[in-house]
Design a protein around this motif. Sequence first.
Motif, mmCIF file in Angstrom:
data_model
loop_
_atom_site.group_PDB
_atom_site.id
_atom_site.type_symbol
_atom_site.label_atom_id
_atom_site.label_comp_id
_atom_site.label_asym_id
_atom_site.label_seq_id
_atom_site.Cartn_x
_atom_site.Cartn_y
_atom_site.Cartn_z
ATOM 1 N N PHE A 60 -13.148 -7.732 2.381
ATOM 2 C CA PHE A 60 -12.783 -6.928 3.556
ATOM 3 C C PHE A 60 -13.616 -7.337 4.780
ATOM 4 O O PHE A 60 -14.132 -6.512 5.511
ATOM 5 C CB PHE A 60 -12.948 -5.431 3.275
ATOM 6 N N ASP A 100 -6.934 -0.319 2.338
ATOM 7 C CA ASP A 100 -6.906 -1.671 1.780
ATOM 8 C C ASP A 100 -7.628 -1.708 0.431
ATOM 9 O O ASP A 100 -8.577 -0.963 0.175
ATOM 10 C CB ASP A 100 -7.548 -2.666 2.747
ATOM 11 N N SER A 137 -4.271 -6.304 -0.648
ATOM 12 C CA SER A 137 -3.452 -5.724 0.417
ATOM 13 C C SER A 137 -3.732 -6.291 1.802
ATOM 14 O O SER A 137 -3.042 -5.946 2.760
ATOM 15 C CB SER A 137 -3.660 -4.202 0.460
ATOM 16 N N CYS A 138 -4.753 -7.158 1.932
ATOM 17 C CA CYS A 138 -5.091 -7.631 3.286
ATOM 18 C C CYS A 138 -5.299 -9.138 3.383
ATOM 19 O O CYS A 138 -5.050 -9.730 4.437
ATOM 20 C CB CYS A 138 -6.326 -6.905 3.818
ATOM 21 N N LYS A 166 0.857 -1.186 0.000
ATOM 22 C CA LYS A 166 0.000 0.000 0.000
ATOM 23 C C LYS A 166 0.890 1.232 0.000
ATOM 24 O O LYS A 166 1.986 1.192 0.576
ATOM 25 C CB LYS A 166 -0.924 0.006 1.232
ATOM 26 N N ILE A 179 -7.434 -5.768 8.877
ATOM 27 C CA ILE A 179 -7.900 -4.725 7.959
ATOM 28 C C ILE A 179 -7.343 -3.385 8.423
ATOM 29 O O ILE A 179 -7.312 -3.095 9.624
ATOM 30 C CB ILE A 179 -9.442 -4.652 7.947
#
Length: 241
Positions: free
Chosen positions: A152, A174, A99-100, A7, A170
């Motif tokens: 998410f 994200d 990203s998560c 990120k 989280i």
Amino acid sequence: LPGVSEKPALALVQDKIIQQEVIPGGWYWSTQIKANEVLRISLDHGFSSLALVAWNAKDTSERMNLPDTVKMQWTTGLGKGRVIFSDMGKVMFSIVEDSCGAHDCLMGGSTAATNAQKYPGQTLRNTRDNLVLLSTKAGLDKRDIPAMLSLFAPVRVNEDGTFLWNADLISAGDYVELRAEMDMLLGFSNCPHPLDPNPHYAPNPVSITRIAATTPAADDLCRTATAEAVRGFENNSLAAM
């Protein structure tokens, strides 16, 4: 497989952006997407969980199948490098960036009953009803709605088999990028997940950017990472003949 994507997300080339949409909290949206186009789904406005369903645009009897996705890849952990299968053994999505790695393919979304229990005395939108409305407008029936993927939604399973919500997975900014592996009809619902511990109904808007198609490389991670994915893409190729 690699770890989570870095990120912030890379800036997009403006002439590659086909469409941008922001789904308000509590609402739903549907769209069509072509093979090899990418959707960037990002938490630009704060935290929210977003439910996703998908159908083959050319034959809506083929739909996203999360039980097969889990069984065929031997994991409920869907993140960068994984794929999402249809109920006909083909690949619908490749997760090209994430990203998560915190997405729920087990519990499903909210209903009128779960909302009534969690937010007593209030009439609030829920994912089940949103998807019924969405599918009806698309000429489908509620029986056509597949099990949904909650993006998410940091759901994990305890050793005793109970579900828990791990909010530490989280964080701000994200995003996930899903590459379409066939032409599809997609549906989204932006309502709180049933396990979201926030006592207030407060889903934030979610941004979706549709990015122009590019041909994946021969050694593309999602296409080569597992034997199951390779077989899925072989099924895609056979269906295109």
